[in-house]
Design a protein around this motif. Structure first.
Motif, PDB file in Angstrom:
ATOM      1  N   CYS A   1       0.835  -1.214   0.000  1.00  0.00           N
ATOM      2  CA  CYS A   1       0.000   0.000   0.000  1.00  0.00           C
ATOM      3  C   CYS A   1       0.866   1.259   0.000  1.00  0.00           C
ATOM      4  N   ALA A   2       0.523   2.187  -0.925  1.00  0.00           N
ATOM      5  CA  ALA A   2       1.276   3.436  -1.041  1.00  0.00           C
ATOM      6  C   ALA A   2       0.593   4.584  -0.292  1.00  0.00           C
TER       7      ALA A   2
ATOM      8  N   CYS B   1      -8.618   3.906  -2.820  1.00  0.00           N
ATOM      9  CA  CYS B   1      -9.609   2.873  -2.472  1.00  0.00           C
ATOM     10  C   CYS B   1     -10.697   3.454  -1.571  1.00  0.00           C
TER      11      CYS B   1
ATOM     12  N   CYS C   1      -2.260   6.096  -0.973  1.00  0.00           N
ATOM     13  CA  CYS C   1      -2.832   7.110  -1.870  1.00  0.00           C
ATOM     14  C   CYS C   1      -4.298   7.415  -1.569  1.00  0.00           C
ATOM     15  N   ASN C   2      -4.957   6.524  -0.861  1.00  0.00           N
ATOM     16  CA  ASN C   2      -6.354   6.710  -0.424  1.00  0.00           C
ATOM     17  C   ASN C   2      -7.378   6.565  -1.558  1.00  0.00           C
TER      18      ASN C   2
ATOM     19  N   MET D   1      -8.415   2.134   3.015  1.00  0.00           N
ATOM     20  CA  MET D   1      -6.958   2.241   3.193  1.00  0.00           C
ATOM     21  C   MET D   1      -6.561   1.790   4.600  1.00  0.00           C
TER      22      MET D   1
ATOM     23  N   CYS E   1      -6.972   0.105  -7.109  1.00  0.00           N
ATOM     24  CA  CYS E   1      -5.670   0.226  -6.431  1.00  0.00           C
ATOM     25  C   CYS E   1      -4.510   0.164  -7.433  1.00  0.00           C
TER      26      CYS E   1
HETATM   27  S1  SF4 Z   1      -5.605   2.321  -3.437  1.00  0.00           S
HETATM   28 FE1  SF4 Z   1      -5.721   1.945  -1.217  1.00  0.00          FE
HETATM   29  S2  SF4 Z   1      -4.683  -0.042  -0.892  1.00  0.00           S
HETATM   30 FE2  SF4 Z   1      -4.101   0.713  -2.955  1.00  0.00          FE
HETATM   31  S3  SF4 Z   1      -2.191   1.834  -2.590  1.00  0.00           S
HETATM   32 FE3  SF4 Z   1      -3.843   3.367  -2.502  1.00  0.00          FE
HETATM   33  S4  SF4 Z   1      -4.364   3.474  -0.283  1.00  0.00           S
HETATM   34 FE4  SF4 Z   1      -3.146   1.587  -0.575  1.00  0.00          FE
END
Ligand code: SF4
Ligand code: SF4
Length: 251
Positions: A195-196, A201, A198-199, A212, A235
């Motif tokens: 998980c990066a 999801c 990025c939010n 997240m 994602c």
């Molecule tokens: S989409 Fe969600 S699970 Fe995927 S990297 Fe971003 S925060 Fe992490």
């Protein structure tokens, strides 16, 4: 791969749209009222059978019904075009359980007073496979549709699923039974290390879940998750995936 993921969501939305369009034809099989009326006469009607099947489906695919084929879900996802704010979740999700508990209690009491179930009639009450066969039948249908749409427009994404759906508890109960018995079933699996943060999801979850955070804590099993796969397909790090296996969760 990306194209394949997008196609999965296109298929899902197409199924929901189709379900929404045929809702007037199948409405009686999902009716919360007709099961009450039929139970008072000792009849196992169509919606009784469908609700029992939903309970069983919860054992295998959790709330997949909500994510992929429910007509009410189709209506609510159509509302996303004009109202896409997250719905408040948490304690408010218990509202539907209060409604459901009273409703099931009334059904059980009426069936008991009728001397139990003696007849199976999936086509109750009109004897036709198609639900609404006369204009008057649309009256209640429009009230139900209006309530679902109103909740979504006022309270946010899929508010009806959270607060008012009489079908969701059957699916959640099936899912909880499966979890306790550790039966193999469809679920989501997280790769927290991928998980990066990025939010994306969380922003896209139609059930307004903090996906997240669920990924980071490796706890993707949630009673309100409808296994729609939006997070899986959105994602960019492939940190979420579908799995069919038994899972270890705290229940
Ligand atoms: S989409 Fe969600 S699970 Fe995927 S990297 Fe971003 S925060 Fe992490
Ligand atoms: S967590 Fe993922 S699969 Fe579950 S409802 Fe949200 S977007 Fe859909």
């Amino acid at each position: 791969m990306v194209r394949q993921m997008k196609r999965r969501q296109q298929v899902r939305r197409s199924l929901l749209l189709a379900a929404m369009l045929i809702f007037p034809l199948i409405y009686y099989y999902l009716s919360p009222y007709l099961i009450v009326e039929a139970s008072a006469r000792g009849i196992v009607n169509g919606s009784f059978i469908v609700f029992a099947l939903l309970l069983v489906s919860g054992l295998i695919v959790g709330r997949g019904w909500c994510g992929w084929v429910c007509p009410a879900a189709g209506l609510q996802e159509a509302c996303l075009a004009v109202q896409n704010k997250p719905a408040r979740t948490g304690r408010l999700d218990w509202i539907k359980w209060g409604i459901w508990g009273v409703w099931i209690g009334v059904i059980a009491a009426l069936a008991f007073a009728a001397g139990g179930y003696r007849v199976i009639d999936p086509l109750y009450p009109n004897g036709a496979w198609i639900s609404i066969i006369e204009p008057a039948g649309f009256m209640i249908y429009y009230v139900v549709v209006g309530t679902i749409v109103w909740l979504s427009l006022v309270f946010g994404r899929r508010a009806f699923c959270h607060y008012g759906c009489w079908m969701a508890p059957f699916l959640i109960i099936g899912r909880q039974v499966r979890n306790r018995l550790k039966l193999p079933a469809l679920h989501l699996q997280a790769k927290p290390a991928a998980c990066a943060g990025c939010n994306i999801c969380t922003r896209n979850c139609p059930m307004s879940l903090d996906v997240m955070q669920m990924v980071k804590s490796n706890a993707l099993e949630d009673p309100e998750c409808i296994l729609c796969g939006t997070c899986v397909d959105a994602c960019p790090k492939s940190a979420i995936a579908y799995r069919f296996s038994s899972i270890r969760v705290q229940v």
